[in-house]
Design an enzyme around this catalytic site. Structure first.
Site, PDB file in Angstrom:
ATOM      1  N   ARG A  81     -16.035   2.737  72.945  1.00 46.37           N
ATOM      2  CA  ARG A  81     -16.739   1.943  71.927  1.00 46.37           C
ATOM      3  C   ARG A  81     -17.915   2.697  71.325  1.00 46.37           C
ATOM      4  O   ARG A  81     -18.255   2.488  70.160  1.00 46.37           O
ATOM      5  CB  ARG A  81     -17.195   0.617  72.524  1.00 46.37           C
ATOM      6  CG  ARG A  81     -16.024  -0.298  72.745  1.00 46.37           C
ATOM      7  CD  ARG A  81     -16.454  -1.635  73.273  1.00 46.37           C
ATOM      8  NE  ARG A  81     -15.315  -2.545  73.257  1.00 46.37           N
ATOM      9  CZ  ARG A  81     -15.274  -3.692  73.907  1.00 46.37           C
ATOM     10  NH1 ARG A  81     -16.307  -4.084  74.621  1.00 46.37           N
ATOM     11  NH2 ARG A  81     -14.209  -4.458  73.832  1.00 46.37           N
TER      12      ARG A  81
ATOM     13  N   LYS B 253      -1.078 -16.675  76.805  1.00 40.31           N
ATOM     14  CA  LYS B 253      -1.033 -18.078  76.388  1.00 40.31           C
ATOM     15  C   LYS B 253      -0.692 -18.302  74.919  1.00 40.31           C
ATOM     16  O   LYS B 253      -1.252 -17.645  74.035  1.00 40.31           O
ATOM     17  CB  LYS B 253      -2.401 -18.722  76.641  1.00 40.31           C
ATOM     18  CG  LYS B 253      -2.749 -18.817  78.102  1.00 40.31           C
ATOM     19  CD  LYS B 253      -4.074 -19.511  78.232  1.00 40.31           C
ATOM     20  CE  LYS B 253      -4.474 -19.660  79.692  1.00 40.31           C
ATOM     21  NZ  LYS B 253      -5.840 -20.185  79.788  1.00 40.31           N
TER      22      LYS B 253
ATOM     23  N   GLY C  67      -7.484  -6.775  73.573  1.00 41.16           N
ATOM     24  CA  GLY C  67      -8.039  -5.948  74.643  1.00 41.16           C
ATOM     25  C   GLY C  67      -7.003  -5.518  75.661  1.00 41.16           C
ATOM     26  O   GLY C  67      -6.924  -4.338  76.030  1.00 41.16           O
TER      27      GLY C  67
ATOM     28  N   GLY D  24     -10.646 -11.073  70.191  1.00 40.00           N
ATOM     29  CA  GLY D  24     -10.769 -12.366  69.518  1.00 40.00           C
ATOM     30  C   GLY D  24     -10.992 -12.219  68.017  1.00 40.00           C
ATOM     31  O   GLY D  24     -10.450 -12.991  67.218  1.00 40.00           O
TER      32      GLY D  24
HETATM   33  P1  ADP Z   1      -4.543  -9.425  74.707  1.00 43.87           P
HETATM   34  O1  ADP Z   1      -5.876  -9.178  75.386  1.00 43.87           O
HETATM   35  O2  ADP Z   1      -3.813  -8.136  74.428  1.00 43.87           O
HETATM   36  O3  ADP Z   1      -4.678 -10.302  73.503  1.00 43.87           O
HETATM   37  P2  ADP Z   1      -3.911 -11.638  76.457  1.00 43.87           P
HETATM   38  O4  ADP Z   1      -5.334 -11.662  76.932  1.00 43.87           O
HETATM   39  O5  ADP Z   1      -3.444 -12.743  75.624  1.00 43.87           O
HETATM   40  O6  ADP Z   1      -3.620 -10.213  75.738  1.00 43.87           O
HETATM   41  O7  ADP Z   1      -2.905 -11.605  77.704  1.00 43.87           O
HETATM   42  C1  ADP Z   1      -2.936 -10.580  78.658  1.00 43.87           C
HETATM   43  C2  ADP Z   1      -2.492 -11.113  79.988  1.00 43.87           C
HETATM   44  O8  ADP Z   1      -1.222 -11.733  79.908  1.00 43.87           O
HETATM   45  C3  ADP Z   1      -2.352 -10.014  80.992  1.00 43.87           C
HETATM   46  O9  ADP Z   1      -3.329 -10.179  82.019  1.00 43.87           O
HETATM   47  C4  ADP Z   1      -0.938 -10.161  81.535  1.00 43.87           C
HETATM   48  O10 ADP Z   1      -0.859  -9.984  82.940  1.00 43.87           O
HETATM   49  C5  ADP Z   1      -0.613 -11.588  81.162  1.00 43.87           C
HETATM   50  N1  ADP Z   1       0.831 -11.797  81.103  1.00 43.87           N
HETATM   51  C6  ADP Z   1       1.743 -11.129  80.365  1.00 43.87           C
HETATM   52  N2  ADP Z   1       2.985 -11.576  80.607  1.00 43.87           N
HETATM   53  C7  ADP Z   1       2.887 -12.546  81.549  1.00 43.87           C
HETATM   54  C8  ADP Z   1       3.830 -13.385  82.234  1.00 43.87           C
HETATM   55  N3  ADP Z   1       5.140 -13.279  82.007  1.00 43.87           N
HETATM   56  N4  ADP Z   1       3.360 -14.258  83.141  1.00 43.87           N
HETATM   57  C9  ADP Z   1       2.025 -14.331  83.379  1.00 43.87           C
HETATM   58  N5  ADP Z   1       1.091 -13.596  82.762  1.00 43.87           N
HETATM   59  C10 ADP Z   1       1.506 -12.688  81.861  1.00 43.87           C
HETATM   60 MG    MG Z   2      -6.985 -10.420  76.746  1.00 44.29          MG
END
Ligand code: ADP
Ligand code: MG
Length: 394
Positions: free
Chosen positions: A37, A198, A351, A374
């Site tokens: 960063r 989610k 992230g 976000g």
């Molecule tokens: P990003 O930060 O890239 O936007 P998120 O924060 O939405 O991603 O999600 C990341 C998390 O989702 C990770 O910790 C990962 O372990 C979890 N994850 C991915 N696939 C699954 C799954 N099938 N079941 C449970 N958790 C999952």
């Molecule tokens: Mg995340």
């Protein structure tokens, strides 16, 4: 969005400049563990310095919640910034007030100092106008380069702009340009890959891309929620029960849309979510009992990879499996490799996904990696980000 003013549009000579950056870096025993960063802000800092500005750099670090916390002081950041610039960086003990005003008064053109952690002040996250006024007081110009915090209306991202003119730094400008491409002038076919935990975190992004993209490839925990909405039991898999209706509505809406939603035809399942635990590949209807779906399966990775390979533009947020525990990073890896090998223009945000791509050594093959999590999501949703809304227009 291109009409936003940046430091490129101004005379900076001698300008007392408050530069907001995102130096919210991980620390390890008083040292910066990952300086990505800090490096991301260097082009803006170097440009400001070479054009004779006098800059005070400000950031938040961690979550001190309005109180001074010794292990979240900015000293290690000042040290690393100084090393990277090859130049002395004076670190102050406050982010606003008399000490800052006196130090800024003494600065020469082309000098830089670093303010203390903004979140030691209760007024920062509250966007308290009095704190914002105090923060702005010593300066003639506000430059916002903290895209990752642009979705927050805080004193240092939005409030200060009430008192001094606000423009974008080079990183902010680049983020806006890159993230706008898929919204304003998408290459076709446009494919959106959405994963992560989610549906609830990303429902508005899903909706946006449903009306914008040609393909929506769903993976991760989010895919489980969609599959459950289709009626699969999915055993002991993670999914959001209270999102089933909304997921079903989105699947229904996609029937009238030119965008196709793709769900995994196979899944990697395990009973214990641990390193080295046994796993199998199953179709969604086979997953029952205490099986948990933790990654997309090989057939899904192949299909998604083919769609990615045939795309002109790709946007991707969220990992497609529990990448933290190999081999459940494999779906993410295979699709990332398809993106790397394709000629698609690829823009990635989030992230956890960025961390996954870096761990896999595939980040270098992506056309643009957003520094926002976000903020990137809200930008793609089409929300007005407070830290961008306050910037001057041309
Ligand atoms: P990003 O930060 O890239 O936007 P998120 O924060 O939405 O991603 O999600 C990341 C998390 O989702 C990770 O910790 C990962 O372990 C979890 N994850 C991915 N696939 C699954 C799954 N099938 N079941 C449970 N958790 C999952
Ligand atoms: Mg995340």
């Amino acid at each position: 969005m291109s009409e936003i003013m940046s430091i490129n549009d101004l005379d900076l000579q001698g300008k007392k400049t408050l530069l907001r950056v995102d130096f919210n870096v991980p620390l390890d025993r008083g040292e910066v563990r990952d300086d990505t960063r800090i490096r991301a802000a260097l082009p803006t800092i170097r440009e400001l310095l070479s054009r004779g500005a006098r800059i005070a750099v400000a950031s938040h670090l961690g979550r001190p919640k309005g109180k001074t916390q010794d292990d979240l002081k900015m000293d290690p950041v000042a040290k690393r910034l100084s090393e990277l610039l090859g130049k002395e960086v004076l670190k102050l003990d406050y982010s606003a007030g008399d000490e800052v005003a006196a130090a800024v008064e003494k600065m020469q053109n082309g000098e830089i100092l670093l303010l203390e952690n903004l979140r030691f002040e209760a007024g920062e996250e509250k966007n308290d106008p009095q704190f914002a006024r105090l923060l702005a007081a010593p300066f003639e110009l506000f430059v916002n380069d903290a895209f990752g915090t642009a979705h927050r209306a805080h004193a240092s991202t939005a409030g200060v702009a009430e008192y001094i003119p606000a423009v974008a730094g080079l990183l902010m400008k680049k983020e806006i340009e890159e993230l706008s491409r898929c919204l304003d002038d998408p290459g076709r076919p446009l494919t959106a890959v959405l994963g992560g935990a989610k549906v609830s975190d990303k429902i508005n992004v899903i909706k946006r891309f449903l009306s914008l993209a040609d393909n929506l490839l769903i993976g991760g925990g989010m895919a489980n929620t969609f599959l459950a909405a289709r009626g699969y039991g999915l055993g002991d898999s993670f999914y959001e029960k209270d999102l089933l209706n909304q997921a079903a509505e989105l699947l229904e809406a996609s029937k009238d849309s030119s965008c196709r939603i793709h769900l995994p035809p196979d899944l990697v399942v395990t009973r214990e979510l641990e390193k080295g635990s046994a796993w199998e590949v199953m179709t969604p209807e086979q997953v029952d009992g205490n099986w948990k779906a933790v990654d997309i399966g090989p057939e899904t990775a192949r299909q998604y990879g083919d769609i990615v390979a045939g795309s002109a533009m790709l946007v991707w947020n969220g990992p497609l499996g529990v990448f933290e525990i190999p081999p459940f990073d494999k779906g993410t890896k295979l699709v990332a490799r398809a993106a790397a090998e394709s000629s698609a223009y690829s823009v990635v945000g989030g992230g956890d996904l960025v961390a996954a791509l870096e761990a896999l050594g595939l980040a270098g093959d992506i056309s643009f990696i957003s520094t926002g999590g976000g903020a990137t999501l809200e930008f793609w949703e089409g929300k007005e980000l407070p830290g961008i809304a306050v910037l001057k227009k041309k």
